[in-house]
Scaffold this active site. Structure first.
Site, PDB file in Angstrom:
ATOM      1  N   TYR A  58     -40.707  10.574  -9.107  1.00 31.53           N
ATOM      2  CA  TYR A  58     -39.221  10.563  -9.736  1.00 31.53           C
ATOM      3  C   TYR A  58     -39.455   9.270 -10.507  1.00 31.53           C
ATOM      4  CZ  TYR A  58     -37.393  14.249  -7.070  1.00 31.53           C
ATOM      5  OH  TYR A  58     -37.195  15.554  -6.647  1.00 31.53           O
ATOM      6  N   LEU A 211     -25.604  23.143  -7.898  1.00 35.52           N
ATOM      7  CA  LEU A 211     -24.875  23.206  -8.902  1.00 35.52           C
ATOM      8  C   LEU A 211     -25.619  23.731 -10.151  1.00 35.52           C
ATOM      9  CD1 LEU A 211     -22.211  20.195  -8.482  1.00 35.52           C
ATOM     10  CD2 LEU A 211     -21.846  22.720  -7.926  1.00 35.52           C
ATOM     11  N   ARG A 213     -28.129  22.075 -11.562  1.00 31.73           N
ATOM     12  CA  ARG A 213     -28.459  20.914 -12.503  1.00 31.73           C
ATOM     13  C   ARG A 213     -27.227  20.880 -13.314  1.00 31.73           C
ATOM     14  NH1 ARG A 213     -32.462  24.091 -11.412  1.00 31.73           N
ATOM     15  NH2 ARG A 213     -34.327  23.153 -10.373  1.00 31.73           N
ATOM     16  N   GLY A 214     -26.055  21.092 -12.709  1.00 29.55           N
ATOM     17  CA  GLY A 214     -24.648  20.888 -13.569  1.00 29.55           C
ATOM     18  C   GLY A 214     -24.219  22.141 -14.159  1.00 29.55           C
TER      19      GLY A 214
END
Length: 336
Positions: A58, A211, A213-214
């Site tokens: 990341y 979720l 990724r929103g």
């Protein structure tokens, strides 16, 4: 708010009902605020969230260093209760491009050495390859993690995006604490073969993307313009007609949430929580405000009527578009 506990499998660590996925604090979702990210990690620990999830790739180590700073600056009692979950194996270049996965035992040991240093810890609680390396038998990769456990550098073996057969092979090699895999109202593929397998073997599930990724957070606007460095700008579910279809599902879910006096995000997380005590949802909150909203899901009770209404509003396989671009879908052992 009282945090209850769940167990990651029969061999894994105890953790809070929710975990914190820290990826978005460093990469793939546009720019992030470092100070707010650290404050959010501290707030999560203070609320009783113990599981902090990251990957050594990341932002090429940035996320691990961020978590390391958050742990160093947290009160000792909170730092000691934190559990680190680290994914390894993804190969990247200086431009940030992806170039496969490496699950060779020598690579496993190498990745672990760097992660321990960046996190500033003497052990990693759950260690897992991010995607199964097709060129290395899973027995070799898991065996290397088991050797790290024997030496005290790792506590538990985890898996990520592994299919049912791979889970079985891994479990025959060493005790597996949990499988990290995407699971949400609009990503329910694990219900067919993978979830029955993990339950048979006593392996927990760490659910990411709860979720999506929103997308099903209730906060994603139909006309939102995504930055070039936002992963979602290239995600099929966020494109054109797919996006409009998926946001229609969100509006159907919103009606149910409003009837219960909760937010869309809270009812979506509560739905994942309702699927079993062996499932720990990861919430990808990047701010304390979003973290507070996610924690509110722990107070949401869904009865049979609620679950039926949710199922009608968002049926299984209702989403439009794959959860990753085609090239990345090819790396998912769980989709084979």
């Amino acid at each position: 708010m009282t945090m209850h506990t769940r167990t990651l499998g029969t061999t894994g660590p105890h953790t809070s009902a929710l975990g914190l996925g820290c990826m978005g604090m460093s990469a793939l979702y546009g720019d992030a605020d470092r100070a707010e990210s650290i404050a959010t990690i501290h707030a999560a620990l203070e609320a009783g969230v113990t599981l902090l999830d990251t990957g050594d790739f990341y932002a090429m180590g940035h996320n691990e260093m961020l978590i390391g700073e958050a742990l160093r600056t947290a009160p000792a009692a909170l730092r000691e209760q934190a559990l680190t979950s680290v994914k390894f194996g993804a190969l990247r270049d200086p431009e940030g491009n992806w170039s496969g996965y490496d699950g060779r035992p020598a690579a496993v040991r190498n990745f672990a050495a760097y992660s321990l240093q960046r996190l500033g810890v003497d052990h990693i609680d759950v260690y897992r390859i991010a995607r199964i390396d097709p060129d290395v038998p899973i027995e070799e990769t898991v065996g290397a993690i088991a050797e790290l456990i024997e030496k005290g550098y790792v506590r538990h073996v985890g898996l990520s995006e592994a299919g049912a057969e791979t889970v079985r092979r891994a479990a025959a090699t060493a005790p597996i604490a949990d499988l990290q895999i995407e699971y949400s109202l609009i990503s329910r593929g694990i219900e067919r073969d993978i979830l029955p397998t993990t339950r048979e073997l006593g392996i927990g599930i760490t659910a990411y993307g709860v979720l999506s990724r929103g997308l099903i957070s209730g906060h994603f606007a139909r006309d939102r313009q995504l930055a070039a460095n936002d992963f979602r700008a290239h995600s099929p579910r966020f494109q054109g007609e797919n996006l409009q279809h998926n946001l229609n599902l969100v509006e159907a879910l919103r009606k149910i949430a409003e009837q219960k006096g909760v937010t869309v995000a809270q009812i979506a997380i509560a739905w994942v929580l309702s699927r079993g005590e062996d499932i720990v949802p990861l919430v990808g909150a990047r701010t304390r405000e979003r973290l507070d909203e996610s924690l509110g899901a722990l107070d949401v009770t869904l009865d049979a009527a609620d679950l039926a209404a949710i199922e009608e509003a968002v049926p299984a396989d209702a989403a439009a578009g794959d959860r990753y671009p085609t090239a990345q879908m090819a790396h998912l052992d769980s989709e084979r």
